[in-house]
Design an enzyme around this catalytic site. Structure first.
Site, PDB file in Angstrom:
ATOM      1  N   HIS A   1      -1.985 -40.044  19.712  1.00 32.46           N
ATOM      2  CA  HIS A   1      -0.602 -39.630  19.496  1.00 32.46           C
ATOM      3  C   HIS A   1       0.334 -40.814  19.752  1.00 32.46           C
ATOM      4  O   HIS A   1       1.214 -41.118  18.945  1.00 32.46           O
ATOM      5  CB  HIS A   1      -0.228 -38.464  20.417  1.00 32.46           C
ATOM      6  CG  HIS A   1      -0.683 -37.119  19.937  1.00 32.46           C
ATOM      7  ND1 HIS A   1      -2.011 -36.812  19.711  1.00 32.46           N
ATOM      8  CD2 HIS A   1       0.011 -35.985  19.621  1.00 32.46           C
ATOM      9  CE1 HIS A   1      -2.106 -35.558  19.288  1.00 32.46           C
ATOM     10  NE2 HIS A   1      -0.890 -35.033  19.225  1.00 32.46           N
TER      11      HIS A   1
ATOM     12  N   GLU B   1       0.337 -36.710  28.547  1.00 28.47           N
ATOM     13  CA  GLU B   1      -0.602 -35.646  28.181  1.00 28.47           C
ATOM     14  C   GLU B   1      -1.990 -36.201  27.862  1.00 28.47           C
ATOM     15  O   GLU B   1      -2.874 -35.455  27.425  1.00 28.47           O
ATOM     16  CB  GLU B   1      -0.040 -34.833  27.004  1.00 28.47           C
ATOM     17  CG  GLU B   1       1.198 -34.021  27.410  1.00 28.47           C
ATOM     18  CD  GLU B   1       1.729 -33.103  26.306  1.00 28.47           C
ATOM     19  OE1 GLU B   1       1.238 -33.184  25.157  1.00 28.47           O
ATOM     20  OE2 GLU B   1       2.640 -32.299  26.605  1.00 28.47           O
TER      21      GLU B   1
ATOM     22  N   GLN C   1     -10.678   0.273   0.854  1.00 24.53           N
ATOM     23  CA  GLN C   1     -11.102  -0.513  -0.314  1.00 24.53           C
ATOM     24  C   GLN C   1      -9.911  -1.194  -0.994  1.00 24.53           C
ATOM     25  O   GLN C   1     -10.025  -2.318  -1.496  1.00 24.53           O
ATOM     26  CB  GLN C   1     -11.924   0.346  -1.288  1.00 24.53           C
ATOM     27  CG  GLN C   1     -11.225   1.580  -1.867  1.00 24.53           C
ATOM     28  CD  GLN C   1     -11.355   2.808  -0.973  1.00 24.53           C
ATOM     29  OE1 GLN C   1     -11.573   2.706   0.234  1.00 24.53           O
ATOM     30  NE2 GLN C   1     -11.189   3.985  -1.558  1.00 24.53           N
TER      31      GLN C   1
ATOM     32  N   TYR D   1       0.837  -1.190   0.000  1.00 29.41           N
ATOM     33  CA  TYR D   1       0.000   0.000   0.000  1.00 29.41           C
ATOM     34  C   TYR D   1       0.876   1.245   0.000  1.00 29.41           C
ATOM     35  O   TYR D   1       1.808   1.352   0.811  1.00 29.41           O
ATOM     36  CB  TYR D   1      -0.928   0.032   1.229  1.00 29.41           C
ATOM     37  CG  TYR D   1      -1.906   1.160   1.112  1.00 29.41           C
ATOM     38  CD1 TYR D   1      -3.091   0.999   0.404  1.00 29.41           C
ATOM     39  CD2 TYR D   1      -1.619   2.405   1.640  1.00 29.41           C
ATOM     40  CE1 TYR D   1      -3.977   2.052   0.237  1.00 29.41           C
ATOM     41  CE2 TYR D   1      -2.493   3.472   1.473  1.00 29.41           C
ATOM     42  CZ  TYR D   1      -3.674   3.287   0.770  1.00 29.41           C
ATOM     43  OH  TYR D   1      -4.534   4.330   0.590  1.00 29.41           O
TER      44      TYR D   1
ATOM     45  N   GLU E   1      12.743   4.587  17.737  1.00 30.51           N
ATOM     46  CA  GLU E   1      12.795   4.116  16.352  1.00 30.51           C
ATOM     47  C   GLU E   1      14.182   4.405  15.763  1.00 30.51           C
ATOM     48  O   GLU E   1      14.809   3.524  15.188  1.00 30.51           O
ATOM     49  CB  GLU E   1      11.706   4.850  15.556  1.00 30.51           C
ATOM     50  CG  GLU E   1      11.624   4.444  14.101  1.00 30.51           C
ATOM     51  CD  GLU E   1      10.708   5.365  13.299  1.00 30.51           C
ATOM     52  OE1 GLU E   1      10.353   6.462  13.809  1.00 30.51           O
ATOM     53  OE2 GLU E   1      10.366   5.002  12.166  1.00 30.51           O
ATOM     54  N   HIS E   2      14.624   5.656  15.900  1.00 35.09           N
ATOM     55  CA  HIS E   2      15.945   6.063  15.399  1.00 35.09           C
ATOM     56  C   HIS E   2      16.805   6.523  16.566  1.00 35.09           C
ATOM     57  O   HIS E   2      16.362   7.337  17.372  1.00 35.09           O
ATOM     58  CB  HIS E   2      15.824   7.251  14.434  1.00 35.09           C
ATOM     59  CG  HIS E   2      14.946   7.005  13.256  1.00 35.09           C
ATOM     60  ND1 HIS E   2      13.688   7.558  13.142  1.00 35.09           N
ATOM     61  CD2 HIS E   2      15.125   6.251  12.141  1.00 35.09           C
ATOM     62  CE1 HIS E   2      13.143   7.171  11.998  1.00 35.09           C
ATOM     63  NE2 HIS E   2      13.981   6.378  11.364  1.00 35.09           N
TER      64      HIS E   2
ATOM     65  N   HIS F   1       8.055  15.733  10.054  1.00 32.41           N
ATOM     66  CA  HIS F   1       7.214  14.687   9.481  1.00 32.41           C
ATOM     67  C   HIS F   1       5.752  14.879   9.840  1.00 32.41           C
ATOM     68  O   HIS F   1       4.853  14.627   9.040  1.00 32.41           O
ATOM     69  CB  HIS F   1       7.638  13.302  10.004  1.00 32.41           C
ATOM     70  CG  HIS F   1       8.668  12.643   9.152  1.00 32.41           C
ATOM     71  ND1 HIS F   1       8.441  12.297   7.856  1.00 32.41           N
ATOM     72  CD2 HIS F   1       9.935  12.246   9.416  1.00 32.41           C
ATOM     73  CE1 HIS F   1       9.529  11.724   7.350  1.00 32.41           C
ATOM     74  NE2 HIS F   1      10.458  11.687   8.274  1.00 32.41           N
TER      75      HIS F   1
ATOM     76  N   ASP G   1      17.018   7.448   5.938  1.00 35.29           N
ATOM     77  CA  ASP G   1      15.700   7.569   5.306  1.00 35.29           C
ATOM     78  C   ASP G   1      15.769   7.261   3.818  1.00 35.29           C
ATOM     79  O   ASP G   1      14.774   6.859   3.216  1.00 35.29           O
ATOM     80  CB  ASP G   1      15.156   9.000   5.466  1.00 35.29           C
ATOM     81  CG  ASP G   1      14.697   9.282   6.878  1.00 35.29           C
ATOM     82  OD1 ASP G   1      14.461   8.315   7.629  1.00 35.29           O
ATOM     83  OD2 ASP G   1      14.568  10.472   7.235  1.00 35.29           O
TER      84      ASP G   1
ATOM     85  N   GLN H   1      13.176  15.121  12.072  1.00 34.76           N
ATOM     86  CA  GLN H   1      12.157  14.202  12.567  1.00 34.76           C
ATOM     87  C   GLN H   1      10.845  14.940  12.787  1.00 34.76           C
ATOM     88  O   GLN H   1       9.771  14.465  12.441  1.00 34.76           O
ATOM     89  CB  GLN H   1      12.636  13.583  13.888  1.00 34.76           C
ATOM     90  CG  GLN H   1      12.194  12.181  14.123  1.00 34.76           C
ATOM     91  CD  GLN H   1      12.577  11.250  12.994  1.00 34.76           C
ATOM     92  OE1 GLN H   1      11.747  10.480  12.568  1.00 34.76           O
ATOM     93  NE2 GLN H   1      13.791  11.333  12.482  1.00 34.76           N
TER      94      GLN H   1
ATOM     95  N   SER I   1       6.813   9.083  13.737  1.00 42.33           N
ATOM     96  CA  SER I   1       8.257   8.861  13.739  1.00 42.33           C
ATOM     97  C   SER I   1       8.934   9.469  14.981  1.00 42.33           C
ATOM     98  O   SER I   1       8.391  10.364  15.609  1.00 42.33           O
ATOM     99  CB  SER I   1       8.832   9.479  12.468  1.00 42.33           C
ATOM    100  OG  SER I   1      10.070   8.917  12.159  1.00 42.33           O
TER     101      SER I   1
END
Lengths: 430, 430
Positions: free
Chosen positions: B420, B415, B191, B130, B327-328, B262, B361, B259, B237
């Site tokens: 088995h 068990e 969709q 996507y 994250e960074h 963003h 990036d 950063q 971010s």
């Protein structure tokens, strides 16, 4: 009677789609109840855990002790019989040996432009392992979840297990001890998941929760996901056996029933090129069902979810297997690798006539926590990789930055990110 | 003003907890709306896609063509300027080179008991990527998602991208072509996720869906998870910069603002042992904000979510970083590795004074799709491993089965799983 399809039938494609689309599990909608429990544990901590234990497990721990102490563990292990303990230790060793090969390696290198790059793996700092109570409280599952975590190097591994009516499962404690579990708490259900995710006075929070559980546990794991990591949500077990006519129908029937006895929602599928074997296996299943302790469960599973697919030639099997993407795949032929090499989607493969799937449940070495419900199309069984995470590494100097800067600045500008461009450009003026 | 904490303050622990617990994102509750869209696409297929495109993207594709054809792609790429295309190709090559080293290796071996074991990796058969429309339609993200999929060997890689008012983003198409994407469809939102998961007349379903998106896309991915695999749901971010007093405050300020620009929900944190640097960076941020095209966004992010943590000594930084699990992570010191080796939780590390996060990036090589919102405690950035899955392999013969059988039977019986035990025992009588 299980459904019987033949790849020669004109309506095969349509009937196969029906088989694929069949839902074997109807998840109860317990989300609202679970959210209330999670909130309560978050607010009231240990008191909430003790109250829910009283309500759902019908007992209040002595002196409110949620943690199962060393002495209790000792006592429980002492009560186990030696051959079973030996079998558990044998399984532990084999699981450990297989998973030790999965440890990923760090790397660090310099490329042609003088850029230093790398990947560094670290273990998750704390992991919670949920172990169900009652019927589905399997010591083998404790090993399958705990051993890879310890092989990964997880420093703190915590088990939560309900003790219905105050009763401990000694083999679960023995398995936890064999797997070097660090802490064990007598708490189950959504309240256990809440305690592991958010922490209480007694239980420090973990970073990831794994292990099977009922609908409440599964719903709780889904809700706390994000706050902590979770493993996959496992569905009912499945086996697909590809078998030629040279098989003993009793062996194949036994394998189909081993899967079916887990759960009436389990699914056993036979794919064969020999209609006579198909008939013989059906007859053998009927015979064996009569003497099975869990015959009722197995009978319901085979009747409602079982399937036999007869193909003109076994070379038709790979695309059928790939559509189904079974959790467990047995290929009972003389040359199983020639078929296996043409199959893409399966959680775990059992090759040849002497490899019943049950070996993989206990002592084969590979993990028995595997993708169900066709998710082998996009996911894998549990492994050491589920207990580590990777940090990528980049290191530039003034010269290598100069090499990379123009492209980085061009892309930042094309994306309209001026501060991005500046953060690179500002370092070029020295 | 961003918050300023000092590890010397008596209330540091409490204020740090507040910083950790701050929620920067309020997810809109769009689930009901998304479920309706998913159901509709499942029922009406292409017609539903075309209707939603008309409604949300304000245009109906010419001749109802959902697929973007070769000629259109050619034309779009021809309209891109050469330096940007060259920069994209440079980025593609570097991302490919880094990710090629992540391909896992199959193995097959025999152990001391004569048991054959192994792991076999296969690519996911079809992946949907996507790509958001509008402002956040980043060609760099197309590369970061598509290149690892192709390196993994995914045979069918499909892009879905909305074209608001019928307008294509030429650089997105150029990046898709550079990354060898196989099909591109002009459809977005929930969709698009429905079409990728369930299929329509025009779009064959995929097995996994990756890529960023708005709240509708994220909700749709959560709902179709299980039917298909999904990647992580990325949050806003973040960067955490560890810097000593020897840094140029303008460089550090530029990194914090890269950063912040963003998203107003993005977070930039500075950890330093030098209060004077902290002051100088704050002043530099204020200066640089004045000349930033996206100054308003960056200003809001820095004001609402920015933080400066002053420590007595940089050796205090690792546990702080681990709690935040950024994250960074930038470590701007002369010997960054000595600190980095004591840090467990970070998505991606940028070491030294000449490694601004922005390089990662675009053109560093490592992936820029990384765990946010503290999930680096338990998860990793996107990699080739996200596009492959593992099948474990087991093969026994009559002799090795005899070695493993007693333990397997003992555990099956412990068990309570009689079928088995039988599935193993029945093979011992030959």
């Amino acid at each position: 009677m299980p459904v019987r399809l033949s790849s020669r039938d004109p309506d095969f494609a349509a009937r196969f789609e029906v088989l694929l689309a069949a839902k074997r599990e109807s998840a109860a909608d317990v989300e609202a109840a679970v959210r209330a429990i999670l909130d309560d544990v978050r607010r009231r901590g240990d008191s909430a855990l003790l109250d829910y234990t009283e309500r759902f497990d019908r007992h209040r721990p002595v002196a409110d002790a949620l943690k199962i102490g060393e002495a209790e563990i000792e006592e429980a292990v002492a009560a186990c019989d030696r051959p079973t303990l030996d079998a558990l230790a044998f399984a532990r060793d084999r699981i450990e040996a297989f998973h030790a090969r999965q440890r990923p390696r760090d790397e660090r290198y310099e490329d042609a432009l003088g850029v230093e790059l790398g990947s560094r793996w670290t273990a998750v700092e704390a992991v919670g392992l949920y172990v169900p109570g009652g019927q589905a409280s399997y010591p083998s599952s404790v090993l399958m979840n705990a051993v890879p975590a310890k092989v990964a190097g997880v420093p703190r591994l915590v088990v939560a297990v309900p003790t219905p009516d105050g009763v401990l499962n000694p083999l679960v404690l023995a398995a936890a001890r064999l797997a070097d579990v660090d802490e064990i708490y007598r708490v189950g259900g959504a309240q256990a998941v809440a305690a592991l995710a958010y922490g209480t006075e007694t239980i420090q929070p973990v970073a990831k929760i794994v292990g099977p559980g009922n609908a409440y546990v599964a719903a709780a794991k889904r809700i706390v996901f994000g706050t902590v990591g979770i493993d996959m949500i496992a569905g009912p077990s499945e086996v697909l056996v590809v078998a030629d006519g040279a098989n003993d129908p009793d062996w194949i029937a036994a394998d189909l029933l081993a899967q079916a006895e887990h759960d009436s929602a389990a699914q056993s599928i036979l794919v064969t090129d020999d209609p006579a074997l198909a008939d013989a296996v059906e007859a053998a299943v009927a015979r064996q069902l009569a003497t099975l302790p869990r015959g009722e469960v197995a009978r319901a599973s085979w009747r409602d979810n079982g399937a036999i697919v007869v193909v003109g030639d076994l070379s038709e099997a790979p695309p059928i297997v790939d559509r189904i993407a079974p959790e467990h795949l047995e290929i009972a032929t003389d040359d199983p690798d020639s078929l296996f090499s043409r199959i893409r989607n399966a959680g775990s493969a059992f090759l040849g006539r002497y490899t019943p799937e049950v070996i993989g449940d206990y002592v084969g070495g590979p993990n028995h926590v595997l993708p169900t419900a066709r998710s082998a199309r996009f996911s894998s069984g549990l492994s050491v990789l589920d207990f580590v995470k990777r940090t990528s590494v980049l290191r530039l100097g003034p010269e290598s930055l100069r090499q990379l800067a123009p492209a980085a600045i061009a892309l930042a500008e094309a994306e309209g990110l001026g501060a991005h461009a500046r953060s690179v450009a500002i370092r070029l003026n020295r």
